[in-house]
Design a protein around this motif. Sequence first.
Motif, short mmCIF file in Angstrom:
data_model
loop_
_atom_site.label_atom_id
_atom_site.label_comp_id
_atom_site.label_asym_id
_atom_site.label_seq_id
_atom_site.Cartn_x
_atom_site.Cartn_y
_atom_site.Cartn_z
N LEU A 40 0.88 -1.34 -0.01
CA LEU A 40 0.06 0.03 -0.08
C LEU A 40 0.93 1.45 0.04
CD1 LEU A 40 -2.78 -1.05 2.58
CD2 LEU A 40 -3.00 -0.65 0.09
N LEU A 41 2.16 1.28 0.37
CA LEU A 41 2.99 2.39 0.30
C LEU A 41 3.21 2.78 -1.03
CD1 LEU A 41 5.64 1.53 3.53
CD2 LEU A 41 3.57 2.90 3.22
N GLY A 42 2.84 1.88 -2.10
CA GLY A 42 3.01 2.24 -3.46
C GLY A 42 2.03 3.41 -3.97
N VAL A 43 1.01 3.45 -3.02
CA VAL A 43 -0.20 4.63 -3.29
C VAL A 43 0.37 5.77 -2.65
CG1 VAL A 43 -2.54 5.25 -2.74
CG2 VAL A 43 -1.89 2.63 -3.05
N PRO A 44 0.60 6.78 -3.56
CA PRO A 44 1.13 8.03 -3.09
C PRO A 44 0.42 8.62 -1.69
CG PRO A 44 1.04 8.19 -5.47
CD PRO A 44 0.60 6.82 -5.14
N THR A 45 -0.77 8.79 -1.76
CA THR A 45 -1.62 9.29 -0.72
C THR A 45 -1.05 8.56 0.49
OG1 THR A 45 -3.18 9.93 -2.15
CG2 THR A 45 -3.70 9.82 0.32
N ILE A 46 -1.26 7.09 0.64
CA ILE A 46 -1.16 6.44 1.70
C ILE A 46 0.38 6.57 2.08
CG2 ILE A 46 -0.83 4.28 2.54
CD1 ILE A 46 -3.12 3.54 1.04
N ALA A 47 1.51 6.69 1.33
CA ALA A 47 2.85 6.72 1.71
C ALA A 47 3.13 8.22 2.34
CB ALA A 47 3.64 6.65 0.31
N ILE A 48 2.73 9.12 1.70
CA ILE A 48 2.82 10.50 2.49
C ILE A 48 2.32 10.73 3.57
CG2 ILE A 48 1.25 11.82 1.02
CD1 ILE A 48 3.33 13.99 0.57
N VAL A 49 1.09 10.32 3.68
CA VAL A 49 0.40 10.49 4.96
C VAL A 49 0.93 9.66 6.05
CG1 VAL A 49 -2.11 10.07 5.78
CG2 VAL A 49 -1.85 11.27 3.77
N ILE A 50 1.07 8.48 5.86
CA ILE A 50 1.91 7.68 6.87
C ILE A 50 3.19 8.21 7.33
CG2 ILE A 50 3.12 5.35 7.30
CD1 ILE A 50 0.75 4.21 5.80
N MET A 51 3.78 8.55 6.36
CA MET A 51 5.27 9.55 6.62
C MET A 51 4.94 10.62 7.52
SD MET A 51 7.85 8.01 5.85
CE MET A 51 9.42 9.26 6.25
N ALA A 52 3.66 11.43 7.22
CA ALA A 52 3.21 12.65 8.21
C ALA A 52 3.25 11.93 9.60
CB ALA A 52 2.14 13.42 7.26
N SER A 53 2.38 11.09 9.41
CA SER A 53 1.96 10.49 10.82
C SER A 53 3.09 10.01 11.74
CB SER A 53 0.97 9.22 10.56
OG SER A 53 0.36 8.71 11.59
N MET A 54 3.90 9.49 11.17
CA MET A 54 5.17 8.96 11.79
C MET A 54 5.75 10.21 12.51
SD MET A 54 6.98 5.96 9.57
CE MET A 54 8.26 5.78 10.55
N MET A 55 6.03 11.35 11.68
CA MET A 55 6.66 12.54 12.18
C MET A 55 5.76 13.17 13.45
SD MET A 55 9.18 12.61 10.23
CE MET A 55 9.12 10.96 10.15
N SER A 56 4.45 12.93 13.12
CA SER A 56 3.70 13.69 14.42
C SER A 56 4.07 12.68 15.47
CB SER A 56 2.13 13.53 13.97
OG SER A 56 1.30 13.76 15.12
N HIS A 57 3.99 11.42 15.44
CA HIS A 57 4.45 10.67 16.45
C HIS A 57 5.90 10.59 17.37
CE1 HIS A 57 0.50 8.54 16.15
NE2 HIS A 57 0.80 7.80 17.19
N VAL A 58 6.68 11.30 16.44
CA VAL A 58 8.14 11.65 16.96
C VAL A 58 7.81 12.78 18.03
CG1 VAL A 58 10.19 12.82 16.63
CG2 VAL A 58 9.25 11.14 14.96
N GLY A 59 6.95 13.70 17.79
CA GLY A 59 6.74 14.79 18.84
C GLY A 59 5.99 14.28 20.00
N ASN A 60 5.28 13.13 19.80
CA ASN A 60 4.58 12.70 20.84
C ASN A 60 5.52 11.78 21.92
OD1 ASN A 60 2.17 13.64 19.86
ND2 ASN A 60 1.48 11.69 18.87
N ALA A 61 6.53 11.17 21.29
CA ALA A 61 7.42 10.50 21.76
C ALA A 61 8.25 11.26 22.48
CB ALA A 61 8.23 9.70 21.04
N VAL A 62 8.68 12.62 22.08
CA VAL A 62 9.34 13.51 23.11
C VAL A 62 8.50 13.99 24.04
CG1 VAL A 62 10.58 15.54 22.82
CG2 VAL A 62 10.70 14.15 20.61
N GLN A 63 7.47 14.26 23.91
CA GLN A 63 6.56 14.90 24.86
C GLN A 63 6.48 13.83 26.01
OE1 GLN A 63 2.11 15.10 24.20
NE2 GLN A 63 2.28 17.27 25.05
N SER A 64 6.35 12.67 25.72
CA SER A 64 6.11 11.62 26.87
C SER A 64 7.45 11.25 27.45
CB SER A 64 5.50 10.48 26.29
OG SER A 64 6.31 9.78 25.33
N SER A 65 8.38 11.79 27.09
CA SER A 65 9.87 11.30 27.70
C SER A 65 10.72 12.55 28.19
CB SER A 65 10.70 10.58 26.68
OG SER A 65 10.88 11.01 25.40
N PHE A 66 11.45 13.24 27.09
CA PHE A 66 12.37 14.25 27.42
C PHE A 66 11.71 15.63 27.84
CE2 PHE A 66 14.92 11.17 25.34
CZ PHE A 66 16.16 11.28 25.90
#
Length: 272
Positions: free
Chosen positions: A82-108
Amino acid sequence: LSFSVRFGHIVAPPAIGAIWDTLGPWWAFWGLGLWGLGVVVTAWMLPGTDATKPDAGPLVRPKLRVSDFLPRPSDYLDAFRLLGVPTIAIVIMASMMSHVGNAVQSSFYVVWVESMGISGFTIGLLLSANSVCAAGGSLLTARVSRHIRPIWMVLGCVLAGVVFMCITPILGTVFLLMVASSLRGATNGLSQPLLISMVLRASGSVGQGKAVGLRGTCNRVASVSAPILMGALAEMLGIENSFYAIGAIITVLMLLLVRHAKNTPDLTDRED
């Protein structure tokens, strides 16, 4: 959904804290376990319908087998295709970036704010403000997305949310921390419904389960790796500079996603 889940973030910290204070840590963890078990029980009680045949009525559940719990490589291959679908690939990457912020918030983030001499109660208020504003942002998503293309709204909100987290060391007062936490919550609330709905629409009715599972897997990868990466940066640069380094890395990655979206007309056209 995005609005409702925020109530857990608002209620859970003081509730579990009260259990911890009155009954001890063991009961606090058991409380979380019972809460999770309740979700499993209620999900199991749902009647269920066939997404490909909405008029077919309730599904007849097959007998549960041990093999159902074993991973099948074909399922993973189908999901990652499904990562071959442009919309899915870019949205999932954006979602991952958002969770980086969440991970920083819950730790450091908590470590840094506590080192400023801020009390635990005030830290709880900062996190609650984040969740309250996220709930409000979720309700505004549909209205705002009428004026801004969803893909640009998602990318802008995700980047803003990470920036509001990574400027924490320069915010020297509780007021400024509260403002940044609230703005971060609002941007997360605006983007989360779109992150989910865009993936579901792009995957079609048959592939929705795989798409949601793929997004969840990628989010977990980001949540696990971000604190490790920031910990390594903190060892080399110090905890304050690690905030800035994470912010710079995510900003570069988000700009690459923006460039990819601009060069993919089908992606933006479908989201008009």
